[in-house]
Design a protein around this motif. Sequence first.
Motif, PDB file in Angstrom:
ATOM      1  N   PHE A  16       0.806  -1.230   0.000  1.00 17.14           N
ATOM      2  CA  PHE A  16       0.000   0.000   0.000  1.00 17.14           C
ATOM      3  C   PHE A  16       0.839   1.280   0.000  1.00 17.14           C
ATOM      4  CE2 PHE A  16      -3.041  -3.084   1.869  1.00 17.14           C
ATOM      5  CZ  PHE A  16      -4.024  -2.967   0.885  1.00 17.14           C
ATOM      6  N   SER A 142      -8.600   1.029   1.591  1.00 21.26           N
ATOM      7  CA  SER A 142      -8.461  -0.416   1.426  1.00 21.26           C
ATOM      8  C   SER A 142      -8.292  -1.090   2.783  1.00 21.26           C
ATOM      9  CB  SER A 142      -7.251  -0.734   0.533  1.00 21.26           C
ATOM     10  OG  SER A 142      -7.294  -2.091   0.137  1.00 21.26           O
ATOM     11  N   GLU A 143      -8.761  -2.317   2.866  1.00 17.82           N
ATOM     12  CA  GLU A 143      -8.551  -3.148   4.055  1.00 17.82           C
ATOM     13  C   GLU A 143      -8.213  -4.555   3.587  1.00 17.82           C
ATOM     14  OE1 GLU A 143     -11.430  -1.804   7.592  1.00 17.82           O
ATOM     15  OE2 GLU A 143     -12.554  -2.554   5.876  1.00 17.82           O
ATOM     16  N   GLU A 144      -7.256  -5.152   4.260  1.00 12.42           N
ATOM     17  CA  GLU A 144      -6.894  -6.548   3.958  1.00 12.42           C
ATOM     18  C   GLU A 144      -6.932  -7.338   5.255  1.00 12.42           C
ATOM     19  OE1 GLU A 144      -5.763  -8.127   1.048  1.00 12.42           O
ATOM     20  OE2 GLU A 144      -6.173  -6.329  -0.137  1.00 12.42           O
ATOM     21  N   LEU A 180     -14.973  -2.518   4.412  1.00 11.25           N
ATOM     22  CA  LEU A 180     -14.532  -3.089   3.128  1.00 11.25           C
ATOM     23  C   LEU A 180     -14.312  -4.591   3.245  1.00 11.25           C
ATOM     24  CD1 LEU A 180     -12.011  -0.235   2.148  1.00 11.25           C
ATOM     25  CD2 LEU A 180     -14.471  -0.333   1.765  1.00 11.25           C
ATOM     26  N   LYS A 184     -16.236  -7.922   1.189  1.00 11.56           N
ATOM     27  CA  LYS A 184     -15.528  -9.016   0.506  1.00 11.56           C
ATOM     28  C   LYS A 184     -15.787 -10.361   1.182  1.00 11.56           C
ATOM     29  CE  LYS A 184     -11.543  -6.666   0.513  1.00 11.56           C
ATOM     30  NZ  LYS A 184     -10.141  -6.272   0.315  1.00 11.56           N
TER      31      LYS A 184
END
Length: 237
Positions: A16, A142-144, A180, A184
Amino acid sequence: MNSDHLSKRLQTVVRFIPMGSRLADIGSDHAYLPCYAVKKGIATFAIAGEVAEGPYRSALKQVQIEGLTKSISVRKGDGLEVVEPGEVDCVTIAGMGGTLIANILERGKEKLSDVKRLILQPNIGAISIRKWFLENGWMLISEEILEEDGKIYEVLAAEKGDPYTGYNGKLESGLLLGPLLQKKQNEIFKKKWTFEKANWKRILHQLEQAGDKPENRQKKEELLHKISLVEEALRQK
């Protein structure tokens, strides 16, 4: 792990970092992340900040071994106090609790005026960071969620903007689960929250065994509420 082979967790953080960033890595430990980012040409300059003497010395040594003393400044200090205003445009903080990360950001707010992106990897309590974003005008971009060595981690990237973007009116569950990530819902997300829910149910059972004390009543209500938020989110997918 070393500065050529980062852990999966730190690789996700690095993904990122915008190309050409001037980076501050707070709580840098061995400075593996800034060394990697500079060597790969992702960061043109980096600050490795450490508050503890041992990790600070480890970072100094690592940067010297790599021959990166011109590009990486290793500094000892608490949180963002190692950064001068306007010095960096990207900040990474990885491997701490979410509450501590939010406190570091809050205490160093005046250092963030020129920062374009925050990349944060809390070990627990990501909700504290999301709340801080909401209160301070940072928008999740964004997020993971990932698993490494049996532990589950979240990585949050944010830029300045409307902090309510992405929540779609589901603020409470979004803060807890990640707006987010909730959309998903990959297998690791489901695994994490199925486990959390089972854990809360176990605590709830213990509280019920302990009898109807006033202090337990509030805890039970909170747990039941969190369980219902998770159940509803998991049902939606």
